[in-house]
Design an enzyme around this catalytic site. Structure first.
Site, PDB file in Angstrom:
ATOM      1  N   CYS A  68       6.555   7.561   2.732  1.00 32.93           N
ATOM      2  CA  CYS A  68       5.422   8.839   2.749  1.00 32.93           C
ATOM      3  C   CYS A  68       5.716   9.728   1.484  1.00 32.93           C
ATOM      4  O   CYS A  68       4.776  10.234   1.087  1.00 32.93           O
ATOM      5  CB  CYS A  68       5.953   9.333   4.097  1.00 32.93           C
ATOM      6  N   HIS A 107       8.896  13.799   7.473  1.00 33.64           N
ATOM      7  CA  HIS A 107       7.701  12.560   6.886  1.00 33.64           C
ATOM      8  C   HIS A 107       6.767  13.849   6.230  1.00 33.64           C
ATOM      9  O   HIS A 107       6.631  14.887   6.668  1.00 33.64           O
ATOM     10  CB  HIS A 107       7.109  12.073   8.269  1.00 33.64           C
ATOM     11  N   ASP A 122      -3.037  10.345   5.841  1.00 33.48           N
ATOM     12  CA  ASP A 122      -1.842   9.838   6.065  1.00 33.48           C
ATOM     13  C   ASP A 122      -1.633   8.503   5.638  1.00 33.48           C
ATOM     14  O   ASP A 122      -1.938   7.796   6.515  1.00 33.48           O
ATOM     15  CB  ASP A 122      -1.000  10.284   7.314  1.00 33.48           C
TER      16      ASP A 122
END
Length: 290
Positions: A68, A107, A122
């Site tokens: 991420c 994250h 995302d």
């Protein structure tokens, strides 16, 4: 860094001369279908740098993927370069085996404001919980996407992302763990607030996740890539392909265990990934990723 070089990397040939949701979605979908969600560097003896230029070189020029803090950091640069209003956010991922969210942020995700509406973008969660479209930041509304139904719930300033998983059809059931053969169920994904973050706030997280002995990223090697109709994933030696909504509102899940000598070929053919150093696969965690 060159935006046209990035577009070539993700095979995007569409327009980007205006800011709108359709273009944002198109770029996003090209990204998640070209750039894997993977942690292979950790299992090749390489470190993962929290540095935009290093991330650009890795993903765009070496045609690798990332986690991420690489995928979404690069996407933030892309979208800001195009003129989008982008804010970094931090979340804590839900671990169903523990029945709890992570204690610290683990994250990175993005908030994009477009035409007066806020969206969560995302591109760095991977597997079957990867969003396929920007999600409007509204509470309590089901948002249907190809992978399933996603929704946000807001409570006292904290936002929760959930996904309703379809039933799964597993022809070779013996290769899959029993908890992967489940009925349609609502699954928590992560929680977050709208507090703007700076990339430096993820530095401790970036180090911890690739060095802590109990980190999921240390105890599992993985690579996942979204396709036009599902997702494929390599976790340790287990290769899985999922086709969403294959029939009767069920996802088709097919898995097999690879021999060591097959892994390099699968990475190249299924994920377009070629590694500089030898991968040492690992899967010692009981935590499930699919």
């Amino acid at each position: 860094m060159d935006i046209k070089e990035y577009f070539a990397r993700i095979s995007y040939q569409g327009s980007y001369d205006k800011l709108d949701l359709a273009i944002l979605t198109d770029i996003f979908q090209h990204h998640i279908r070209a750039v894997p969600f993977e942690n292979l560097s950790i299992h090749c003896g390489e470190g993962i740098e929290l540095d935009l230029q290093a991330t650009y070189n890795k993903i765009v020029r070496k045609k690798r993927g990332g986690w991420c803090m690489e995928n979404n950091y690069l996407l933030s640069w892309v979208l800001k370069t195009l003129g989008y209003d982008v804010t970094l956010l931090a979340s804590r991922v839900y671990v169903p085996e523990y029945g709890a969210y992570a204690e610290e942020i683990d994250h990175l995700l993005l908030k994009v404001v477009l035409d007066g509406k806020s969206y969560i973008v995302d591109g760095g969660f991977g597997m079957v919980y990867q969003l396929w479209q920007p999600m409007e930041l509204i509470s309590g509304t089901d948002q249907l996407q190809t992978p399933g139904v996603f929704r946000f719930l807001e409570e006292s300033g904290t936002w929760y992302l959930e996904k309703v998983k379809r039933k799964q059809w597993v022809p070779n059931q013996s290769a899959s763990a029993s908890h992967n053969v489940e009925k349609e169920v609502c699954r928590r994904v992560y929680l977050f607030t709208l507090q703007p973050r700076d990339i430096e706030e993820f530095r401790a997280c970036n180090t911890h996740l690739q060095t802590a002995p109990n980190s999921l990223f240390v105890t599992k090697s993985f690579c996942s890539l979204q396709t036009t109709d599902g997702v494929r994933a390599l976790v340790g030696w287990k290769f899985t392909e999922v086709k969403y909504n294959y029939k009767d509102n069920m996802d088709l899940v097919e898995s097999r265990i690879l021999a060591d000598e097959e892994i390099e070929k699968i990475l190249k053919e299924k994920f377009n990934v070629t590694l500089d150093k030898k991968l040492v696969p690992v899967n010692t965690s009981r935590l499930c990723m699919l």
